[in-house]
Design a protein around this motif. Sequence first.
Motif, PDB file in Angstrom:
ATOM      1  N   ALA A  11       0.825  -1.211   0.000  1.00 45.46           N
ATOM      2  CA  ALA A  11       0.000   0.000   0.000  1.00 45.46           C
ATOM      3  C   ALA A  11       0.859   1.262   0.000  1.00 45.46           C
ATOM      4  CB  ALA A  11      -0.925  -0.007   1.211  1.00 45.46           C
ATOM      5  N   HIS A  12       1.903   1.283   0.807  1.00 47.99           N
ATOM      6  CA  HIS A  12       2.777   2.449   0.879  1.00 47.99           C
ATOM      7  C   HIS A  12       3.535   2.637  -0.430  1.00 47.99           C
ATOM      8  CE1 HIS A  12       6.432   4.712   2.194  1.00 47.99           C
ATOM      9  NE2 HIS A  12       5.504   5.423   2.785  1.00 47.99           N
ATOM     10  N   ILE A  13       4.082   1.566  -0.945  1.00 49.73           N
ATOM     11  CA  ILE A  13       4.843   1.635  -2.197  1.00 49.73           C
ATOM     12  C   ILE A  13       3.949   2.076  -3.354  1.00 49.73           C
ATOM     13  CG2 ILE A  13       6.100   0.245  -3.892  1.00 49.73           C
ATOM     14  CD1 ILE A  13       7.182  -1.366  -1.420  1.00 49.73           C
ATOM     15  N   ALA A  14       2.727   1.547  -3.414  1.00 50.68           N
ATOM     16  CA  ALA A  14       1.795   1.922  -4.486  1.00 50.68           C
ATOM     17  C   ALA A  14       1.467   3.410  -4.432  1.00 50.68           C
ATOM     18  CB  ALA A  14       0.515   1.088  -4.382  1.00 50.68           C
ATOM     19  N   GLY A  15       1.312   3.950  -3.238  1.00 48.56           N
ATOM     20  CA  GLY A  15       1.027   5.384  -3.091  1.00 48.56           C
ATOM     21  C   GLY A  15       2.146   6.250  -3.636  1.00 48.56           C
ATOM     22  N   HIS A  16       3.371   5.832  -3.417  1.00 49.81           N
ATOM     23  CA  HIS A  16       4.510   6.600  -3.919  1.00 49.81           C
ATOM     24  C   HIS A  16       4.705   6.391  -5.425  1.00 49.81           C
ATOM     25  CE1 HIS A  16       6.221   8.512  -0.360  1.00 49.81           C
ATOM     26  NE2 HIS A  16       5.684   7.502   0.291  1.00 49.81           N
ATOM     27  N   LYS A  17       4.448   5.198  -5.917  1.00 47.33           N
ATOM     28  CA  LYS A  17       4.572   4.945  -7.352  1.00 47.33           C
ATOM     29  C   LYS A  17       3.574   5.784  -8.142  1.00 47.33           C
ATOM     30  CE  LYS A  17       6.613   0.373  -7.692  1.00 47.33           C
ATOM     31  NZ  LYS A  17       6.418  -1.027  -8.096  1.00 47.33           N
TER      32      LYS A  17
ATOM     33  N   LYS B 285       2.730   8.712  -7.622  1.00 46.88           N
ATOM     34  CA  LYS B 285       3.207  10.095  -7.723  1.00 46.88           C
ATOM     35  C   LYS B 285       4.532  10.212  -8.458  1.00 46.88           C
ATOM     36  CE  LYS B 285       0.945  11.251  -3.414  1.00 46.88           C
ATOM     37  NZ  LYS B 285       1.110  11.514  -2.013  1.00 46.88           N
ATOM     38  N   LEU B 286       5.099   9.075  -8.843  1.00 51.56           N
ATOM     39  CA  LEU B 286       6.393   9.052  -9.512  1.00 51.56           C
ATOM     40  C   LEU B 286       6.357   9.871 -10.797  1.00 51.56           C
ATOM     41  CD1 LEU B 286       8.982   7.627  -8.647  1.00 51.56           C
ATOM     42  CD2 LEU B 286       8.446   5.810 -10.244  1.00 51.56           C
ATOM     43  N   GLY B 287       7.330  10.715 -10.983  1.00 54.15           N
ATOM     44  CA  GLY B 287       7.422  11.520 -12.195  1.00 54.15           C
ATOM     45  C   GLY B 287       6.622  12.809 -12.157  1.00 54.15           C
ATOM     46  N   GLN B 288       5.776  12.976 -11.148  1.00 53.31           N
ATOM     47  CA  GLN B 288       5.004  14.213 -11.038  1.00 53.31           C
ATOM     48  C   GLN B 288       5.881  15.283 -10.389  1.00 53.31           C
ATOM     49  OE1 GLN B 288       1.433  13.519  -8.782  1.00 53.31           O
ATOM     50  NE2 GLN B 288       0.607  12.059 -10.242  1.00 53.31           N
ATOM     51  N   PRO B 289       5.833  16.491 -10.907  1.00 52.52           N
ATOM     52  CA  PRO B 289       6.630  17.557 -10.274  1.00 52.52           C
ATOM     53  C   PRO B 289       6.035  17.903  -8.912  1.00 52.52           C
ATOM     54  CG  PRO B 289       5.218  18.459 -11.971  1.00 52.52           C
ATOM     55  CD  PRO B 289       5.058  16.968 -12.042  1.00 52.52           C
ATOM     56  N   LYS B 290       6.904  18.328  -8.003  1.00 52.54           N
ATOM     57  CA  LYS B 290       6.381  18.743  -6.702  1.00 52.54           C
ATOM     58  C   LYS B 290       5.591  20.034  -6.895  1.00 52.54           C
ATOM     59  CE  LYS B 290      10.043  21.607  -4.868  1.00 52.54           C
ATOM     60  NZ  LYS B 290      10.919  21.932  -3.806  1.00 52.54           N
TER      61      LYS B 290
END
Length: 106
Positions: A71-77, A79-84
């Motif tokens: 669940a934690h890893i999926a949440g970060h994946k 957002k991967l590649g999105q600018p802050k």
Amino acid sequence: MFVQMRKTIVTEGNADKVLERFSKEGIIEKQPGFVDLTVMVKKVRRGDEEVLVQIRWESEEDWKNWEKSDAHIAGHKAKLGQPKPDYIISTEGGKYEVVTVKEAVK
């Protein structure tokens, strides 16, 4: 007890955006060993704003299990590649072992 802290500095008027993200119900509350999550905003009159997030765990092992959970890893994946967001100036974090706690005498 184990504590994870994250400090985020944002441009004036944008602390609410960070608060919104951490105030919503999420999956972290259902994780074994999760104690609580506290969101604090530094009192400032004007200028950049500071939001401090404190997440308490029963143990460092519980936190590690959360960090490597699907669940934690999926949440970060997601957002991967999105600018802050442009309102975020900086973010820094730290991990702490609680060694002393004093409680009020009643």
